[in-house]
Design a protein around this motif. Structure first.
Motif, PDB file in Angstrom:
ATOM      1  N   LYS A  75     -16.653   5.771  -6.528  1.00 26.93           N
ATOM      2  CA  LYS A  75     -16.755   5.716  -7.990  1.00 26.93           C
ATOM      3  C   LYS A  75     -16.128   4.452  -8.574  1.00 26.93           C
ATOM      4  CE  LYS A  75     -16.500  10.786  -8.202  1.00 26.93           C
ATOM      5  NZ  LYS A  75     -16.260  10.980  -6.749  1.00 26.93           N
ATOM      6  N   LYS A  76     -14.951   4.107  -8.102  1.00 30.48           N
ATOM      7  CA  LYS A  76     -14.252   2.920  -8.608  1.00 30.48           C
ATOM      8  C   LYS A  76     -13.494   2.282  -7.455  1.00 30.48           C
ATOM      9  CE  LYS A  76     -10.831   1.360 -12.020  1.00 30.48           C
ATOM     10  NZ  LYS A  76      -9.904   1.784 -13.100  1.00 30.48           N
ATOM     11  N   ILE A  77     -13.760   1.005  -7.218  1.00 35.52           N
ATOM     12  CA  ILE A  77     -13.113   0.285  -6.121  1.00 35.52           C
ATOM     13  C   ILE A  77     -12.198  -0.790  -6.702  1.00 35.52           C
ATOM     14  CG2 ILE A  77     -13.460  -1.086  -4.033  1.00 35.52           C
ATOM     15  CD1 ILE A  77     -16.396   0.009  -4.054  1.00 35.52           C
ATOM     16  N   VAL A  78     -10.945  -0.756  -6.294  1.00 34.19           N
ATOM     17  CA  VAL A  78      -9.973  -1.789  -6.663  1.00 34.19           C
ATOM     18  C   VAL A  78      -9.519  -2.428  -5.357  1.00 34.19           C
ATOM     19  CG1 VAL A  78      -7.735  -2.256  -7.718  1.00 34.19           C
ATOM     20  CG2 VAL A  78      -9.232  -0.503  -8.697  1.00 34.19           C
ATOM     21  N   ALA A  79      -9.596  -3.753  -5.267  1.00 35.25           N
ATOM     22  CA  ALA A  79      -9.353  -4.401  -3.977  1.00 35.25           C
ATOM     23  C   ALA A  79      -8.350  -5.542  -4.076  1.00 35.25           C
ATOM     24  CB  ALA A  79     -10.669  -4.920  -3.398  1.00 35.25           C
ATOM     25  N   ARG A  80      -7.490  -5.604  -3.081  1.00 38.95           N
ATOM     26  CA  ARG A  80      -6.509  -6.681  -2.983  1.00 38.95           C
ATOM     27  C   ARG A  80      -7.202  -7.949  -2.496  1.00 38.95           C
ATOM     28  NH1 ARG A  80      -0.831  -6.262   0.428  1.00 38.95           N
ATOM     29  NH2 ARG A  80      -0.065  -8.366  -0.025  1.00 38.95           N
ATOM     30  N   SER A  81      -6.914  -9.062  -3.165  1.00 37.47           N
ATOM     31  CA  SER A  81      -7.523 -10.338  -2.771  1.00 37.47           C
ATOM     32  C   SER A  81      -6.439 -11.314  -2.331  1.00 37.47           C
ATOM     33  CB  SER A  81      -8.324 -10.931  -3.932  1.00 37.47           C
ATOM     34  OG  SER A  81      -7.467 -11.236  -5.020  1.00 37.47           O
ATOM     35  N   HIS A  82      -6.864 -12.330  -1.591  1.00 37.74           N
ATOM     36  CA  HIS A  82      -5.920 -13.321  -1.079  1.00 37.74           C
ATOM     37  C   HIS A  82      -6.209 -14.727  -1.592  1.00 37.74           C
ATOM     38  CE1 HIS A  82      -4.239 -10.366   1.718  1.00 37.74           C
ATOM     39  NE2 HIS A  82      -5.473  -9.949   1.856  1.00 37.74           N
ATOM     40  N   SER A  83      -7.304 -14.866  -2.324  1.00 36.72           N
ATOM     41  CA  SER A  83      -7.658 -16.162  -2.894  1.00 36.72           C
ATOM     42  C   SER A  83      -8.707 -15.928  -3.973  1.00 36.72           C
ATOM     43  CB  SER A  83      -8.230 -17.098  -1.821  1.00 36.72           C
ATOM     44  OG  SER A  83      -9.485 -16.617  -1.366  1.00 36.72           O
ATOM     45  N   GLU A  84      -8.970 -16.953  -4.750  1.00 34.40           N
ATOM     46  CA  GLU A  84      -9.981 -16.842  -5.806  1.00 34.40           C
ATOM     47  C   GLU A  84     -11.359 -16.578  -5.208  1.00 34.40           C
ATOM     48  OE1 GLU A  84     -11.804 -19.501  -9.495  1.00 34.40           O
ATOM     49  OE2 GLU A  84      -9.901 -20.080  -8.567  1.00 34.40           O
ATOM     50  N   LEU A  85     -11.670 -17.251  -4.096  1.00 30.86           N
ATOM     51  CA  LEU A  85     -12.964 -17.044  -3.439  1.00 30.86           C
ATOM     52  C   LEU A  85     -13.073 -15.617  -2.908  1.00 30.86           C
ATOM     53  CD1 LEU A  85     -15.650 -18.024  -2.329  1.00 30.86           C
ATOM     54  CD2 LEU A  85     -14.440 -18.916  -0.323  1.00 30.86           C
ATOM     55  N   HIS A  86     -12.015 -15.131  -2.280  1.00 28.70           N
ATOM     56  CA  HIS A  86     -11.995 -13.758  -1.771  1.00 28.70           C
ATOM     57  C   HIS A  86     -12.226 -12.772  -2.913  1.00 28.70           C
ATOM     58  CE1 HIS A  86      -9.583 -10.426   0.506  1.00 28.70           C
ATOM     59  NE2 HIS A  86     -10.880 -10.268   0.655  1.00 28.70           N
ATOM     60  N   MET A 108       2.973 -10.679  -9.440  1.00 30.34           N
ATOM     61  CA  MET A 108       4.423 -10.533  -9.523  1.00 30.34           C
ATOM     62  C   MET A 108       5.068 -11.852  -9.925  1.00 30.34           C
ATOM     63  SD  MET A 108       6.707  -8.263  -9.390  1.00 30.34           S
ATOM     64  CE  MET A 108       8.157  -8.824 -10.261  1.00 30.34           C
ATOM     65  N   GLY A 109       4.502 -12.954  -9.444  1.00 27.54           N
ATOM     66  CA  GLY A 109       5.015 -14.265  -9.827  1.00 27.54           C
ATOM     67  C   GLY A 109       4.904 -14.496 -11.324  1.00 27.54           C
ATOM     68  N   LYS A 110       3.778 -14.075 -11.913  1.00 29.81           N
ATOM     69  CA  LYS A 110       3.589 -14.231 -13.357  1.00 29.81           C
ATOM     70  C   LYS A 110       4.574 -13.370 -14.134  1.00 29.81           C
ATOM     71  CE  LYS A 110      -1.354 -15.303 -13.054  1.00 29.81           C
ATOM     72  NZ  LYS A 110      -2.729 -14.806 -13.318  1.00 29.81           N
ATOM     73  N   VAL A 111       4.757 -12.120 -13.663  1.00 27.36           N
ATOM     74  CA  VAL A 111       5.689 -11.211 -14.340  1.00 27.36           C
ATOM     75  C   VAL A 111       7.108 -11.766 -14.298  1.00 27.36           C
ATOM     76  CG1 VAL A 111       6.786  -8.935 -14.204  1.00 27.36           C
ATOM     77  CG2 VAL A 111       4.306  -9.146 -13.959  1.00 27.36           C
ATOM     78  N   ARG A 159     -12.147  -4.169  -9.878  1.00 28.52           N
ATOM     79  CA  ARG A 159     -11.007  -5.024 -10.181  1.00 28.52           C
ATOM     80  C   ARG A 159     -10.444  -5.563  -8.883  1.00 28.52           C
ATOM     81  NH1 ARG A 159      -4.886  -3.575 -12.288  1.00 28.52           N
ATOM     82  NH2 ARG A 159      -4.144  -5.707 -12.160  1.00 28.52           N
ATOM     83  N   THR A 160     -10.002  -6.820  -8.905  1.00 25.72           N
ATOM     84  CA  THR A 160      -9.296  -7.390  -7.762  1.00 25.72           C
ATOM     85  C   THR A 160      -7.905  -7.805  -8.224  1.00 25.72           C
ATOM     86  OG1 THR A 160     -10.092  -9.637  -8.191  1.00 25.72           O
ATOM     87  CG2 THR A 160     -11.437  -8.245  -6.740  1.00 25.72           C
ATOM     88  N   PHE A 161      -6.983  -7.877  -7.283  1.00 26.01           N
ATOM     89  CA  PHE A 161      -5.614  -8.243  -7.644  1.00 26.01           C
ATOM     90  C   PHE A 161      -4.943  -8.923  -6.464  1.00 26.01           C
ATOM     91  CE2 PHE A 161      -5.508  -4.159  -5.628  1.00 26.01           C
ATOM     92  CZ  PHE A 161      -4.371  -4.186  -4.834  1.00 26.01           C
ATOM     93  N   ASP A 162      -4.021  -9.803  -6.786  1.00 32.02           N
ATOM     94  CA  ASP A 162      -3.176 -10.454  -5.788  1.00 32.02           C
ATOM     95  C   ASP A 162      -1.742 -10.108  -6.158  1.00 32.02           C
ATOM     96  OD1 ASP A 162      -1.512 -12.153  -4.359  1.00 32.02           O
ATOM     97  OD2 ASP A 162      -2.916 -13.825  -4.400  1.00 32.02           O
ATOM     98  N   PRO A 163      -1.099  -9.161  -5.448  1.00 32.28           N
ATOM     99  CA  PRO A 163       0.243  -8.707  -5.836  1.00 32.28           C
ATOM    100  C   PRO A 163       1.259  -9.833  -5.963  1.00 32.28           C
ATOM    101  CG  PRO A 163      -0.650  -7.313  -4.103  1.00 32.28           C
ATOM    102  CD  PRO A 163      -1.577  -8.479  -4.235  1.00 32.28           C
ATOM    103  N   GLU A 164       1.211 -10.798  -5.051  1.00 25.71           N
ATOM    104  CA  GLU A 164       2.187 -11.885  -5.098  1.00 25.71           C
ATOM    105  C   GLU A 164       1.967 -12.760  -6.327  1.00 25.71           C
ATOM    106  OE1 GLU A 164       2.196 -14.026  -1.463  1.00 25.71           O
ATOM    107  OE2 GLU A 164       3.141 -12.407  -0.329  1.00 25.71           O
ATOM    108  N   GLU A 165       0.701 -13.057  -6.625  1.00 26.13           N
ATOM    109  CA  GLU A 165       0.406 -13.881  -7.797  1.00 26.13           C
ATOM    110  C   GLU A 165       0.808 -13.163  -9.080  1.00 26.13           C
ATOM    111  OE1 GLU A 165      -3.374 -16.044 -10.061  1.00 26.13           O
ATOM    112  OE2 GLU A 165      -3.685 -14.971  -8.178  1.00 26.13           O
ATOM    113  N   GLY A 170       0.812  -1.215   0.000  1.00 32.04           N
ATOM    114  CA  GLY A 170       0.000   0.000   0.000  1.00 32.04           C
ATOM    115  C   GLY A 170       0.845   1.264   0.000  1.00 32.04           C
ATOM    116  N   ARG A 171       1.926   1.267   0.794  1.00 33.74           N
ATOM    117  CA  ARG A 171       2.813   2.440   0.828  1.00 33.74           C
ATOM    118  C   ARG A 171       3.463   2.666  -0.523  1.00 33.74           C
ATOM    119  NH1 ARG A 171       4.639   0.033   5.515  1.00 33.74           N
ATOM    120  NH2 ARG A 171       6.749  -0.287   4.710  1.00 33.74           N
TER     121      ARG A 171
END
Length: 231
Positions: free
Chosen positions: A95-106, A125-128, A117-123, A15-16
């Motif tokens: 107006k627009k919410i983007v949220a960090r997720s920890h699993s597919e269900l989350h 980054m792993g793909k990149v 939009r949801t995103f998992d930074p570790e996942e 987040g920082r």
């Protein structure tokens, strides 16, 4: 249009970093966390930084986060908190919410609650990293919603000394060259850009080629480069 304002909720390492980069790019950023020490750490880098627990509905309303063009729920721990905050943001007109997720269900729950939009930074980054390790000659890539992909790669040896026409990227790989970036003499990381190069333009050693084409075509070309071919 560039993002004008954003609120980042959750000031862990991710987040920082996100809040600082958005501010550096020119967005007006509000950073929020319930940990006062984290808020103090970032306050000099963003437009505003507040200490608040936004799982409290009144605190969320009073904070003004819903006025931002985009709200990022970047909470690293506490699935319950991220779900509740996302629901409250949707309820109060964010107006627009983007949220960090920890699993597919989350991620599915957050989407159902209103996250665009949801995103998992570790996942992600792993793909990149996997793509960079698989095709180290690639400088970068941008996937487009149209199914196309823009790729940048340093010209491999078989390309050097050939003209754009002689490379036959369109005929062989269904890729179109849209630019050639050439390093300026004595200026590190500075490039002269030849946009829409002509068929007779030469490719020199060290040139970075920018091409566009279907994602599957880009993948096939990656495989060719990884094998040390490409001519």
């Amino acid at each position: 249009m560039p993002l004008k304002s954003a609120a980042v909720i959750g000031l862990g390492l991710f987040g920082r970093s996100l809040a600082k980069k958005l501010a550096e790019l020119g967005a007006e950023v509000m950073a929020v966390d319930k940990d006062e020490a984290l808020v103090e750490e970032i306050k000099d880098f963003v437009a505003s930084a507040i200490t608040a627990d936004l799982t409290n509905e009144k605190a969320l309303i009073d904070s003004g986060v819903c006025d931002a063009e985009c709200v990022v729920v970047a909470i690293g721990e506490g699935i319950e908190s991220s779900v509740l905050i996302t629901a409250l943001l949707q309820k109060h007109g964010a107006k627009k919410i983007v949220a960090r997720s920890h699993s597919e269900l989350h991620a599915r729950v957050l989407t159902a609650l209103g996250a665009k939009r949801t995103f998992d930074p570790e996942e992600e980054m792993g793909k990149v990293l996997a793509e960079e390790l698989y095709a180290p000659d690639f400088v970068g890539r941008i996937r487009l919603s149209t199914g196309q992909e823009v790729i940048e790669f340093e010209a491999p040896k078989p390309f050097v000394g050939k003209t754009v026409q002689e490379l036959q990227l369109r005929e062989k790989y269904h890729l179109n060259i849209i630019a050639i970036k050439r390093r300026k003499a004595d200026e590190e990381n500075q490039f002269e850009i030849n946009q829409l190069p002509r068929p007779g333009d030469l490719v020199l050693s060290g040139d970075v080629i920018v091409a566009i084409g279907p994602q599957d075509a880009a993948r096939r070309f990656e495989a060719v480069l990884a094998e040390g071919h490409g001519g």
